[in-house]
Design a protein around this motif. Sequence first.
Motif, PDB file in Angstrom:
ATOM      1  N   UNK A   1       0.832  -1.209   0.000  1.00  0.00           N
ATOM      2  CA  UNK A   1       0.000   0.000   0.000  1.00  0.00           C
ATOM      3  C   UNK A   1       0.860   1.249   0.000  1.00  0.00           C
ATOM      4  N   UNK A   2       1.914   1.277   0.812  1.00  0.00           N
ATOM      5  CA  UNK A   2       2.766   2.459   0.893  1.00  0.00           C
ATOM      6  C   UNK A   2       3.485   2.718  -0.422  1.00  0.00           C
ATOM      7  N   UNK A   3       3.877   1.652  -1.107  1.00  0.00           N
ATOM      8  CA  UNK A   3       4.604   1.805  -2.365  1.00  0.00           C
ATOM      9  C   UNK A   3       3.667   1.870  -3.580  1.00  0.00           C
ATOM     10  N   UNK A   4       2.342   1.769  -3.325  1.00  0.00           N
ATOM     11  CA  UNK A   4       1.346   1.816  -4.396  1.00  0.00           C
ATOM     12  C   UNK A   4       1.600   0.732  -5.439  1.00  0.00           C
ATOM     13  N   UNK A   5       1.911  -0.477  -4.968  1.00  0.00           N
ATOM     14  CA  UNK A   5       2.239  -1.578  -5.865  1.00  0.00           C
ATOM     15  C   UNK A   5       1.305  -2.777  -5.689  1.00  0.00           C
ATOM     16  N   UNK A   6       0.158  -2.548  -5.033  1.00  0.00           N
ATOM     17  CA  UNK A   6      -0.776  -3.651  -4.796  1.00  0.00           C
ATOM     18  C   UNK A   6      -1.332  -4.208  -6.106  1.00  0.00           C
ATOM     19  N   UNK A   7      -1.432  -3.367  -7.142  1.00  0.00           N
ATOM     20  CA  UNK A   7      -1.982  -3.815  -8.424  1.00  0.00           C
ATOM     21  C   UNK A   7      -0.912  -4.214  -9.424  1.00  0.00           C
ATOM     22  N   UNK A   8       0.352  -4.227  -8.991  1.00  0.00           N
ATOM     23  CA  UNK A   8       1.420  -4.707  -9.870  1.00  0.00           C
ATOM     24  C   UNK A   8       1.352  -6.228  -9.953  1.00  0.00           C
ATOM     25  N   UNK A   9       2.094  -6.808 -10.888  1.00  0.00           N
ATOM     26  CA  UNK A   9       2.075  -8.259 -11.033  1.00  0.00           C
ATOM     27  C   UNK A   9       2.540  -8.970  -9.777  1.00  0.00           C
ATOM     28  N   UNK A  10       3.663  -8.526  -9.224  1.00  0.00           N
ATOM     29  CA  UNK A  10       4.165  -9.198  -8.020  1.00  0.00           C
ATOM     30  C   UNK A  10       3.302  -8.866  -6.806  1.00  0.00           C
ATOM     31  N   UNK A  11       2.653  -7.693  -6.814  1.00  0.00           N
ATOM     32  CA  UNK A  11       1.760  -7.321  -5.713  1.00  0.00           C
ATOM     33  C   UNK A  11       0.535  -8.199  -5.663  1.00  0.00           C
ATOM     34  N   UNK A  12      -0.058  -8.482  -6.836  1.00  0.00           N
ATOM     35  CA  UNK A  12      -1.238  -9.357  -6.876  1.00  0.00           C
ATOM     36  C   UNK A  12      -0.877 -10.787  -6.457  1.00  0.00           C
TER      37      UNK A  12
END
Length: 603
Positions: free
Chosen positions: A137-148
């Motif tokens: 959440x802090x890095x705004x990467x929840x919707x990235x490939x590795x985040x998902x």
Amino acid sequence: MENHQFLQSAVIFLLATVVAVPISKRFKLGAVLGYLVAGLAIGPSGFGLIRDTAGVAAISEFGVVLMLFVIGLELSPQRLWVMRRAVFGSGLAQVLLTMLVIGAVASMAFGLAARSAVIVGGALALSSTAFGLQILAERKEANSGYGRMGFAILLFQDLAAIPLIAAIPLLGGSMEHGTHPPELSRIAIVVGGIVLVVLGGRLLLRPVFRFVARAGSVEVSTATALLVVMGTALVMELIGVSVTLGAFLAGVLLADSEYRHELESNIEPFKGLLLGLFFISVGMSVDLSLLIHQPLLILGLVALLLATKSLVLWPLGLAAGRLSMADSWRLTALLACGGEFAFVVLNLAQSNHLLDSTQRNVLVLVITLSMALTPLLVISVAALLNVKARKPDREFETPDVASPRVIIAGFGRVGQIVSRLLRAHDIPFVALENSVEQVEFSRRFGGTSLFFGDPARPELLRAAQAQTAEVFVLGTDDPDVNLRTARLVRRQFPHLKIVARARNRQHAFRLMDLGIEEPVRETFYSSLKMARLTLQALGMPEDLAEARVDRFRKHDEQLLAKQYLVYDDDAALRETSLEALGDLQRLFEADTADDGMHREENV
């Protein structure tokens, strides 16, 4: 005197929290680490301000019970269905492989009994959900490939913790009575109790909450939520199962309930406070003398844990997740640490004589150190890969417009087209968009009725005057966000007519569950037009192609309504699809015969 001691302890807890947690979050190390450091500071290994660690742990464990209840609430069937391949594919592979490797090492290298090695392997296979989701959440990467993929693995780990916790009393009981397996009568009692809770919950919980909701009292609603959690946990304890399993079951039973979000908001303050107390109690029980007297052993175990989980996670990201080399390393850095559920598992394992106090203390220290290293690992890997975290989004804007008749949630391709038509007809509207980049881009082209913010936040909808609007256009493209927003609007603004965008048939069925009668499938009408143009390109007259496509549209809409009644039954869905295909072919054959007769008559 006892009151004085209680107040003194309470002040020490609050002071340690107020100091340690903001500092930890300031350096982006997470609130969990702040709680652990606070406990370490005031516990026997620190300044020794609090000595009664057992009493604190007994109170704080109710925070874990509430956490399991909230996790159960979040595990709705539709969420698991949408992510089923990632959750039950990648997640299952990660937990099983890591559990087997660590369990084998614990058994062969450290001489643990087989049952104890299984529990240790399962505990260390789990990663920190609190750290992982917070970092994404802090890095705004929840919707990235590795985040998902990371989210899917963490979701399965939360699920896997439940049978692991439930198995500990059974394994511990069998160890107490030698090597014999648990008695069949005990297993039957446990299974019967779980079945009773599930059936009773299905039949009783919704009517009870419906009755309480009519009272219109927040306090009574909160008390009812706590009663359900504590009552189910008590039933589980009486039949000899972990209370956390009872809390989880209660949450799962209410995951699809219309009262889910209200329950979550009522429980959240209690959960946050008691869960913080649980992590403080874990920090208090950390034995720093182990690190001082055996630094090589402890640091070696930390390195071994991180290396073992990395050897599973990195190839799993490449193979199962089809991630790039860089994203696989980022996934590894995110999930290589231990997790907060491991503390629960290890405490329970010690109380059931699967581990002794020294083994438990060593593992708790190793997990704590690995969690402390996680933010540093994530930052270091991102720096090596030259990846920068996105700046955090600002708070939502307060719409300052006259009473809108329409509210548009999501200002992507769908929301923009709807807004252009409304603007052309001078219909006042407010558009809400959660992407800063999209808001700034659209405002360059005159998007004066567009405001930044998450449309799933009730305070933003009230600021947008949803209470006086007439129509709510749900144009967000994420099915989970879409459904969450629809539930919120249905509950808090029932007068609004919802026009909703659906990703596919399953998403449309879920929207229909919420009373949205005609969800608009986003690719359906464009696909019909492409089909009509294809038929015309093959030589079919334009009017005939249009008639065939229109017949197909009506037939598919009827099929959608028919399949909605059985959409949770795969066999029935397949049967209705095959029947519909046959019906459609017969209709087109009849149309072709009619066209031939008309041509003969004209001749």
